[in-house]
Motif scaffolding. Structure first.
Motif, mmCIF file in Angstrom:
data_model
loop_
_atom_site.group_PDB
_atom_site.id
_atom_site.type_symbol
_atom_site.label_atom_id
_atom_site.label_comp_id
_atom_site.label_asym_id
_atom_site.label_seq_id
_atom_site.Cartn_x
_atom_site.Cartn_y
_atom_site.Cartn_z
ATOM 1 N N ILE A 44 1.135 -1.480 -0.451
ATOM 2 C CA ILE A 44 0.184 0.274 -0.067
ATOM 3 C C ILE A 44 1.113 1.329 0.082
ATOM 4 O O ILE A 44 0.682 2.721 -0.360
ATOM 5 C CB ILE A 44 -1.078 0.243 1.285
ATOM 6 N N GLY A 349 -12.903 3.283 11.314
ATOM 7 C CA GLY A 349 -12.444 2.441 10.009
ATOM 8 C C GLY A 349 -13.751 1.524 9.631
ATOM 9 O O GLY A 349 -13.336 0.989 8.413
ATOM 10 N N SER A 351 -16.827 0.552 7.320
ATOM 11 C CA SER A 351 -17.240 1.502 6.277
ATOM 12 C C SER A 351 -19.078 1.650 6.310
ATOM 13 O O SER A 351 -19.592 1.062 5.486
ATOM 14 C CB SER A 351 -16.978 1.287 4.988
ATOM 15 N N TYR A 382 -13.194 3.284 -0.955
ATOM 16 C CA TYR A 382 -14.527 2.282 -1.520
ATOM 17 C C TYR A 382 -15.277 2.636 -3.131
ATOM 18 O O TYR A 382 -14.927 2.418 -3.611
ATOM 19 C CB TYR A 382 -14.867 1.471 -0.638
ATOM 20 N N LYS A 385 -11.586 3.071 -4.751
ATOM 21 C CA LYS A 385 -11.314 1.502 -5.780
ATOM 22 C C LYS A 385 -12.242 0.791 -6.800
ATOM 23 O O LYS A 385 -11.964 0.362 -7.712
ATOM 24 C CB LYS A 385 -11.393 0.671 -4.657
ATOM 25 N N VAL A 400 -5.779 4.991 1.651
ATOM 26 C CA VAL A 400 -5.464 4.657 2.382
ATOM 27 C C VAL A 400 -3.627 5.006 3.735
ATOM 28 O O VAL A 400 -4.282 4.452 4.954
ATOM 29 C CB VAL A 400 -5.380 2.927 2.055
ATOM 30 N N PRO B 281 -8.500 -1.661 8.652
ATOM 31 C CA PRO B 281 -9.590 -1.988 8.477
ATOM 32 C C PRO B 281 -9.891 -2.614 7.863
ATOM 33 O O PRO B 281 -8.591 -2.742 6.771
ATOM 34 C CB PRO B 281 -10.265 0.131 8.324
ATOM 35 N N THR B 282 -11.133 -2.874 7.852
ATOM 36 C CA THR B 282 -11.433 -3.991 6.282
ATOM 37 C C THR B 282 -11.561 -3.085 5.166
ATOM 38 O O THR B 282 -11.147 -3.798 4.137
ATOM 39 C CB THR B 282 -12.755 -4.767 7.155
ATOM 40 N N VAL B 283 -11.719 -2.569 4.941
ATOM 41 C CA VAL B 283 -11.348 -1.970 3.783
ATOM 42 C C VAL B 283 -9.970 -1.582 2.927
ATOM 43 O O VAL B 283 -10.078 -1.940 1.700
ATOM 44 C CB VAL B 283 -12.043 -0.295 3.659
ATOM 45 N N VAL B 284 -9.258 -2.035 3.740
ATOM 46 C CA VAL B 284 -7.855 -1.674 3.469
ATOM 47 C C VAL B 284 -7.498 -3.050 2.975
ATOM 48 O O VAL B 284 -7.094 -3.893 2.128
ATOM 49 C CB VAL B 284 -6.950 -0.901 4.919
ATOM 50 N N TYR B 285 -8.244 -4.512 3.980
ATOM 51 C CA TYR B 285 -7.828 -5.676 3.310
ATOM 52 C C TYR B 285 -8.104 -5.393 2.429
ATOM 53 O O TYR B 285 -8.111 -6.231 1.118
ATOM 54 C CB TYR B 285 -8.487 -6.299 4.212
ATOM 55 N N PHE B 287 -9.308 -3.284 -0.196
ATOM 56 C CA PHE B 287 -7.953 -2.648 -1.266
ATOM 57 C C PHE B 287 -6.993 -3.927 -1.636
ATOM 58 O O PHE B 287 -6.524 -3.715 -2.714
ATOM 59 C CB PHE B 287 -7.864 -2.216 -0.659
ATOM 60 N N PHE B 288 -6.476 -4.237 -0.615
ATOM 61 C CA PHE B 288 -5.184 -5.186 -1.137
ATOM 62 C C PHE B 288 -5.807 -6.204 -1.349
ATOM 63 O O PHE B 288 -5.318 -6.887 -2.307
ATOM 64 C CB PHE B 288 -4.665 -5.612 0.577
ATOM 65 N N ALA B 290 -8.013 -7.133 -3.584
ATOM 66 C CA ALA B 290 -8.618 -6.349 -5.127
ATOM 67 C C ALA B 290 -7.301 -6.226 -6.107
ATOM 68 O O ALA B 290 -7.384 -6.439 -6.938
ATOM 69 C CB ALA B 290 -9.800 -5.563 -4.920
ATOM 70 N N ILE B 291 -6.509 -4.914 -5.433
ATOM 71 C CA ILE B 291 -5.376 -4.502 -6.482
ATOM 72 C C ILE B 291 -4.212 -5.720 -6.259
ATOM 73 O O ILE B 291 -3.715 -5.949 -7.124
ATOM 74 C CB ILE B 291 -5.151 -3.296 -5.589
ATOM 75 N N THR B 292 -4.024 -5.829 -5.062
ATOM 76 C CA THR B 292 -2.112 -7.228 -5.063
ATOM 77 C C THR B 292 -2.954 -8.620 -4.929
ATOM 78 O O THR B 292 -2.462 -9.014 -6.262
ATOM 79 C CB THR B 292 -2.288 -6.967 -3.964
ATOM 80 N N MET B 386 -16.871 -5.472 3.896
ATOM 81 C CA MET B 386 -16.098 -5.239 2.818
ATOM 82 C C MET B 386 -15.033 -5.804 1.547
ATOM 83 O O MET B 386 -14.697 -5.240 0.635
ATOM 84 C CB MET B 386 -15.023 -3.487 3.324
ATOM 85 N N VAL B 389 -16.379 -7.540 -0.781
ATOM 86 C CA VAL B 389 -17.477 -6.257 -1.310
ATOM 87 C C VAL B 389 -16.726 -5.950 -3.080
ATOM 88 O O VAL B 389 -16.787 -5.577 -3.718
ATOM 89 C CB VAL B 389 -18.270 -4.912 -0.800
ATOM 90 N N MET B 390 -15.230 -5.386 -2.571
ATOM 91 C CA MET B 390 -14.237 -5.694 -2.935
ATOM 92 C C MET B 390 -14.355 -6.174 -3.898
ATOM 93 O O MET B 390 -13.467 -6.073 -5.295
ATOM 94 C CB MET B 390 -13.165 -4.412 -2.098
#
Lengths: 425, 461
Positions: A44, A349, A351, A382, A385, A400, B281-285, B287-288, B290-292, B386, B389-390
């Motif tokens: 990240i 955190g 959402s 979100y 993304k 992030v 936060p779960t949104v960070v997971y 993102f990780f 989905a992107i990585t 999250m 969802v992502m």
């Protein structure tokens, strides 16, 4: 050596081997858990740090009064409404004189972010003496060029996979050769709200949204949770009803957050008709969600106050209520505030419940009150993304990073409070 | 007058009453002379007066906000002429909704002028009525609290009463937890029942095909859509299983290592690191994932000529597993530490090695607690939103192949409720049916797990 000792020695060897494998397994577990953390953070940070700078292109802008103020009226309103795109175009064409066709000129112009037109207008109206002079400006490039500039490996992509055409890449390289391209601090990212163009989108709108939402959350959840914690721990008789309350609180702590969103949607929006997307409603939903966390923290720190304090107060003639409000509660305040901050950082955190009550809208204005439509930091992440444009990937990672920074700040604050004020009895 | 200025006013009045009540009590005390005193401290008398200001005000304000929509309806219907109501084809309540939605400054072109007038009238009257209500609430509060101050005399024991009220207020605050649970259950059941009016419960629970997106317009072919939730449940199960296969071994082994093998020094470093993992936060997971992770797995699949979807269950599930590691490790760490030292000592005394003690004594003793921890973790994984969802798919896909994209209950709730909502369509109501399923399942898991953990703790205390 007799037979038995040999058997024992052999089995001991085996047992020691299995001992060290077991130990190794434990070590492996720890190492993999830690390396997951490291991988997540580095990937990240690698992506996100790019968004803090943006590509700028140096152009000589000539504030031509023939374009800006053709009637020569000198009126500010006239100048404000003039076409600044033409100025940028003229400057670019000055550099690339052989670009002739309309399409090519449009492609060339797309190099500069459209937000710069307004900036030029601002500069000129602030200092009207610039009229008919030439000045150097570092103009923000549009997102596509920014992405190419930040990810040099993309230059070797085939033309259709790359964001810009070969011709556009050639122009860009020409400017680069002339030292007209560099990176500047991406101020817009920290001051603007969302936008359809990646280079004009910023995090500030959602930071403010998060602020308003968390303010409501704190205002509602802190007093209610502390009151409930005090009641259950200090004053409540042990009967079926209080037991039922306790079971309820423990269960609420484990209810999936999205269910709270459904509750907010059904009750706050559909029954009470509160505004959609408002920090007020978001704060109310998050308050219900953080209540159990703070109640549990309150009870734990009340429990940590030794009974001798209570007995001393009651021995001096204080009532139960006075004992709690004058002695026990102040002594447990550090623990309660630590728990509250941790609850708040969870709320920051969170959402999923906010998606349900419409805080996912595309909002270009920075919210100014509890009723303005807004979004919050994690939801903004979100949203970015889910956007297709390549430029948003870096923004998402940078978002992030901003979110994590806030969380680290809040948590270290909680640790400081705990270290500084907590008494060990 | 808005709620903000009301709050400011009431705080000002409360400050004044505190000062006045204190003063009055002191004066009474003074007048009583040396031998006699009021039975309670002066501040309790003013506190008593403030209770009479605040509690009725809060109750009345809440009543006002509950009654407001009803008053709106009456106001609008009384203003609109009979003819308009008669000419309107639908229900009068729809007319009221239409009036409410009119933007007075910029009415939608072509809106009935009668309705616009009604909207203007509504706004003005509502403002006036609200100001009137707020002011009368305030004056009632002032009146009551001044009566309370008048009551100050040596026979009146303010402290006892104030404390009784305070306990009652604290009780009300703790009842909020119950109210929330009831609110959740009722809001879910109410909307879910409306859904089951349209779609039979049996079809929902056991249907094999899920495609709610068809039910947009009534006149469309196949406008009913299909609401068989089995593919969604299967997807949720698949992702949960993947998450658990990542989380349980890693979480459990690290808990064992931390509690049995590590020195206090390493423990004090590693524990906070695991807590960081829990605090992300779960949104960070998401993102990780989905992107990585998603693209990485896809690329890996290309190398082995496997077809891995970029939104594969494997990507979402494994990242969810990472999220759950600290949850399992900290809960089982607690459970393992709770095993009495005497059991361990007995095992060592018999000559067992450390690993043998862990495997043969500690783990069996701690098993109920660990099972409880795992159940709680499963409940978290099922309700996690999250990440899936992502990183997981949207289309329902009945498969057990972790390399394909599947969807989960939470993903469906989010996709059904984001965007335009019409609260009569089966599509939006389906989200609530899924919601109540999710709630019931997680509630069962939680109750069961908390019971096990609780029982276990009692056993060794």
């Amino acid at each position: 050596m007799n037979k038995n000792t040999r058997i024992i020695a052999e089995s001991l060897k085996k047992r020691n081997r299995s001992e060290s494998t077991f130990r190794l397994m434990g070590l492996l577990g720890i190492i993999s858990a830690i390396s997951f953390l490291v991988i997540i953070l580095t990937s990240i940070i690698n992506e996100g740090k790019k968004a803090f700078v943006s590509t700028q292109i140096k152009l000589d802008i000539f504030f031509d009064s023939k374009i800006l103020d053709p009637s020569n009226s000198g009126k500010i309103t006239e100048i404000e409404n003039a076409n600044y795109q033409t100025l940028i175009k003229a400057s670019l064409l000055n550099f690339f004189p052989d670009v002739k066709t309309r399409n090519d000129q449009r492609d060339l112009l797309s190099m500069i972010s459209s937000s710069e037109q307004e900036n030029l207008m601002r500069t000129l109206t602030n200092d009207i003496s610039l009229m008919n002079t030439k000045k150097e400006f570092w103009l923000k490039s549009s997102s596509k060029y920014d992405v190419i500039n930040k990810n040099p490996e993309m230059i070797d992509f085939a033309e259709e996979d790359r964001l810009i055409s070969n011709q556009q890449l050639f122009w860009f390289n020409e400017l680069k050769k002339d030292n007209r391209v560099n990176f500047g601090f991406n101020k817009i990212f920290f001051t603007a709200a969302d936008s359809t163009e990646p280079e004009q989108a910023g995090i500030w709108g959602s930071v403010m949204g998060s602020f308003f939402t968390l303010f409501v959350t704190l205002l509602l959840s802190f007093p209610i949770a502390v009151a409930a914690g005090v009641f259950l721990e200090e004053l409540a008789p042990k009967n079926r009803f209080t037991h039922f309350i306790e079971v309820n609180i423990n269960n609420l702590a484990a209810v999936p957050s999205i269910i709270f969103g459904l509750l907010g949607l059904a009750i706050f929006l559909n029954v009470m008709h509160l505004p959609r997307s408002a920090p007020l409603v978001g704060g109310m939903v998050l308050a219900l969600m953080t209540l159990p966390t703070i109640i549990i923290a309150t009870r734990a720190s009340l429990k940590a106050v030794p009974p001798s304090i209570r007995e001393a107060a009651i021995g001096m003639g204080a009532t139960k209520m006075q004992t709690v409000t004058h002695h026990v509660l102040p002594l447990s305040m550090p623990g309660i505030s630590t728990g509250t901050i941790i609850g708040m950082s969870q709320a920051l955190g969170e959402s999923a419940p906010l998606l349900m009550i419409g805080m996912v809208a595309f909002i270009v204005d920075v919210p100014e009150s509890f009723l303005d439509s807004s979004t919050v930091l994690p939801v903004q992440i979100y949203l970015w993304k889910s956007t297709a444009a390549r430029g948003f990937v870096e923004l998402t990672a940078a978002g992030v990073l901003v979110l994590l920074t806030f969380l680290i700040l809040m948590n270290s604050f909680a640790i400081i409070i705990r270290k500084k004020f907590e008494k060990k009895w | 007058m808005g709620l903000g200025s009301f709050c400011v006013l009431i705080i000002l009045i409360a400050t004044f009453i505190t000062w006045y009540g204190n003063n009055k009590a002191l004066r009474v005390n003074h007048a009583l002379g040396k031998d006699l005193k009021l039975p309670s401290l002066p501040k309790y008398y003013s506190f008593y007066a403030i209770l009479w200001l605040i509690i009725p005000s809060i109750i009345l304000i809440l009543t006002w906000y509950i009654a407001k929509p009803l008053i709106l309806d009456v106001l609008v219907l009384s203003f609109i002429s009979e003819d308009t109501i008669k000419n309107f084809s639908g229900d009068p309540s729809m007319l009221v909704d239409r009036v409410k939605s009119i933007n007075i400054e910029r009415p939608f072109p072509g809106t009935d002028t009668n309705l616009i007038e009604a909207a203007v009238y509504l706004k003005k009257t509502l403002e006036r009525v609200q100001t009137f209500t707020f002011l009368s609430i305030l004056s009632l509060g002032c009146f009551l609290s001044f009566i309370a101050i008048k009551k100050i005399n040596p026979a009146f024991r303010a402290r006892q009463i104030v404390e009784k009220y305070n306990v009652a207020i604290l009780l009300v605050c703790s009842v909020v937890a119950i109210v929330t649970t009831i609110g959740i259950v009722f809001s879910l059941i109410f909307e879910a029942l409306r859904f089951f009016d349209k779609i039979p419960l049996f079809d929902f629970l056991f249907g094999l095909s899920w495609s709610p997106q068809m039910a947009i317009r009534e006149d469309q072919v196949a406008s009913q859509g299909s609401f068989g939730a089995i593919p969604i449940f299967a997807g949720t199960l698949l992702i949960t299983i993947i998450a658990m296969t990542v989380a349980i071994p890693v979480g459990l082994t690290s808990a064992i290592f931390l509690s049995q093998y590590s020195s206090p020094m390493t423990r004090s470093i590693i524990k906070p690191l695991l807590e960081i993992l829990a605090g992300v936060p779960t949104v960070v997971y998401g993102f990780f994932a989905a992107i990585t992770v998603g693209p990485f797995l896809k690329g890996l699949g290309d190398v082995f000529s496997l077809n891995i979807a970029s939104e594969s269950a494997l990507a979402a599930g494994s990242v969810m597993g990472i999220m759950i590691i600290p949850f399992i490790s900290s809960l089982s760490d607690d459970v393992i530490s709770a095993v009495p030292q005497s059991l361990k000592d007995g095992s060592y005394a018999m000559g067992a090695t450390k690993s043998e003690t862990v495997k043969k004594v500690i783990l069996p003793a701690a098993l109920p607690g660990i099972v409880g921890a795992i159940l709680l973790a499963i409940s978290r994984a099922v309700g996690e939103t999250m990440i899936v969802v992502m990183a997981a798919g949207i289309a329902a896909n009945l498969t057990a192949n972790p390399l394909e994209a599947v969807t989960t209950v939470t993903v469906q709730i989010v996709t059904l409720l984001i965007g335009d909502q019409e609260f009569d369509s089966a599509k939006t109501l389906a989200a609530f049916a899924l919601g109540i399923t999710l709630f019931v399942v997680t509630l069962m898991l939680n109750l069961f797990a908390l019971r096990i953990v609780h029982k276990y703790r009692e056993k060794y205390e």
